[in-house]
Design an enzyme around this catalytic site. Structure first.
Site, PDB file in Angstrom:
ATOM      1  N   LYS A 171       0.887  -1.327  -0.071  1.00 43.08           N
ATOM      2  CA  LYS A 171       0.076  -0.093  -0.326  1.00 43.08           C
ATOM      3  C   LYS A 171       0.879   1.146   0.124  1.00 43.08           C
ATOM      4  O   LYS A 171       2.396   1.054   0.205  1.00 43.08           O
ATOM      5  CB  LYS A 171      -0.791   0.073   1.120  1.00 43.08           C
ATOM      6  CG  LYS A 171      -1.933  -0.907   1.349  1.00 43.08           C
ATOM      7  CD  LYS A 171      -2.774  -1.515  -0.348  1.00 43.08           C
ATOM      8  CE  LYS A 171      -4.200  -2.406   0.332  1.00 43.08           C
ATOM      9  NZ  LYS A 171      -3.395  -3.876   0.492  1.00 43.08           N
TER      10      LYS A 171
HETATM   11  C1  LIG Z   1      -4.828  -4.608   0.969  1.00 43.42           C
HETATM   12  C2  LIG Z   1      -6.606  -5.091   0.864  1.00 43.42           C
HETATM   13  C3  LIG Z   1      -6.905  -5.770   1.718  1.00 43.42           C
HETATM   14  C4  LIG Z   1      -5.701  -6.395   3.126  1.00 43.42           C
HETATM   15  O1  LIG Z   1      -5.854  -5.811   3.603  1.00 43.42           O
HETATM   16  P1  LIG Z   1      -4.044  -6.129   4.816  1.00 43.42           P
HETATM   17  O2  LIG Z   1      -3.420  -4.689   5.918  1.00 43.42           O
HETATM   18  O3  LIG Z   1      -3.255  -6.902   4.442  1.00 43.42           O
HETATM   19  O4  LIG Z   1      -5.215  -7.327   5.828  1.00 43.42           O
HETATM   20  C5  LIG Z   1      -8.153  -5.688   2.831  1.00 43.42           C
HETATM   21  N1  LIG Z   1      -9.158  -5.072   1.189  1.00 43.42           N
HETATM   22  C6  LIG Z   1      -9.184  -4.317   0.532  1.00 43.42           C
HETATM   23  C7  LIG Z   1      -9.356  -3.701  -0.875  1.00 43.42           C
HETATM   24  C8  LIG Z   1      -7.009  -4.002  -0.089  1.00 43.42           C
HETATM   25  O5  LIG Z   1      -6.611  -3.797  -0.882  1.00 43.42           O
END
Ligand SMILES: *Cc1c(COP(=O)(O)O)cnc(C)c1O
Length: 380
Positions: A184
């Site tokens: 992210k």
């Molecule tokens: C990355 C992501 C998640 C999960 O995030 P984590 O921090 O890895 O648990 C959930 N929903 C969406 C849309 C994502 O892009």
């Protein structure tokens, strides 16, 4: 083949690594220490969220949201099928049923025009997902939710530093979930946050997050011993990770701006192909400000998408496709959550290709990838 450009490379920026050393030296390594508090204060100040709670992941924040929505077997939650598994897992773990609704052709977000038809007497909540950091049509979604007395949980995993009509994503619904996973924009390896508007929900969230105990109240001196009062689990991240996150959050505007420049370069270089109708570029509706989480192209058909991906990868540029729609996944099919097809979801997921995008990339890198894409279409 050697990798010229990975799809993503986590960055360390400014003070993040120094804060980690400080956290280790301080001797306070478990959660909710000085850096955990700082990270939460930064989230509350930057995004105007009444209550921000750091979590071990966005997945954890989504699971907390399912508990806060009091989801139980028989309940239904409306969400897109075009999302990461965690959105649906959090619902299914409570024994509730994910009700998949199709997406908009322009943003690939939950199609707000299809929500009301999916509401039944069992519907408890709407969980929109802000795909690629571009907002869902939140005014319409909130209006539907209020009229039907449903809670709204924003999966804003990709939406940190993006906004909708002047409001930060994650702060519009009843609950908002952020991800700080290394893929992210703002990252600490694994991490997340739950943003809560209502103070009563926030008090309960605090308890769920601390294994179902009122330890947070105890630490504030509000009760003289702490004990088990509700359901809960371990959702508090270590202060070492919070320290890294503080450094990243402090640099959030800079990270977002740099990603914006890279996306603008991609868009500029690929505009001629879009004008010729060979591919489609991301759309940001009026009133939405993107955080440039992703740059994708949508090819004319699935075969062209795969050929373009192979072409880029052969040159060492690690383009990747994205979600397999959850209703067509082995789990989704076995559970039979969705009987019919979701035509827009199935069509676009088969044609979408994400291009490399990360903070340490250069404009020349983006131009090189774009030149490869142009070469692919020039060759045919
Ligand atoms: C990355 C992501 C998640 C999960 O995030 P984590 O921090 O890895 O648990 C959930 N929903 C969406 C849309 C994502 O892009």
């Amino acid at each position: 083949m050697s990798v010229m450009l990975p799809f993503n490379r986590p960055c360390t920026i400014g003070a993040d690594a120094a804060y980690v050393r400080e956290a280790i030296a301080s001797g306070h390594m478990c959660g909710d220490g000085p850096f955990g508090k700082r990270a939460q204060a930064l989230l509350e100040a930057k995004f105007g969220a009444p209550h921000a709670l750091l979590t071990t992941s966005c997945t954890a924040a989504l699971e907390m949201s399912a508990l806060l929505c009091d989801l139980a077997p028989g309940d239904e939650v409306i969400l897109p099928s075009y999302t990461f598994v965690s959105t649906a897992n959090a619902i299914a773990l409570r024994g509730a049923r994910p009700v998949f609704v199709d997406i908009r052709p322009d943003t690939l977000n939950l199609d707000e025009r299809l929500i009301e038809a999916a509401i039944t007497s069992r519907t408890r909540a709407i969980w929109p997902v802000h795909y690629a950091g571009v907002a869902c049509e939140m005014d319409t979604i909130m209006d539907i939710a209020r009229r039907h007395r449903l809670l709204v949980v924003e999966d804003a995993a990709q939406g940190v530093f993006a906004s909708y009509k002047g409001r930060w994503l994650g702060t519009i619904g009843d609950l908002g979930c952020y991800s700080f996973h290394e893929t992210k924009n703002i990252a600490c390896g694994e991490g997340g946050a739950l943003l809560v508007g209502d103070v009563r929900l926030a008090r309960r969230a605090e308890i769920l997050r601390e294994k179902g105990t009122n330890r947070s109240q105890f630490l504030r001196g509000q009760v003289d011993k702490y004990t088990w009062v509700d359901l809960g689990s371990s959702y508090v991240p270590s202060d070492i990770l919070a320290a890294f996150l503080v450094g990243q959050l402090e640099a959030g505007e800079r990270i977002t701006a740099k990603r914006g420049e890279l996306c603008a370069e991609y868009a500029r270089q690929l505009a001629p192909l879009a004008e010729r109708g060979l591919l489609r570029l991301p759309v940001v509706p009026e009133g939405c400000v993107a955080n440039h989480h992703m740059f994708y192209v949508i090819a004319a058909d699935a075969t062209t998408r795969s050929a373009l991906m192979d072409h880029l990868r052969a040159a060492g540029y690690m383009a990747t496709f994205h979600y397999v729609p959850l209703h067509t996944s082995p789990m989704g099919e076995a559970q039979g959550w969705r009987a019919g097809s979701l035509p827009v979801t199935e069509d676009l997921s088969a044609r979408l290709l994400r291009l490399p995008l990360f903070y340490d990339m250069t404009l020349a890198d983006a131009a090189a990838v774009a030149a490869m894409v142009r070469g692919f279409y020039g060759d045919r």
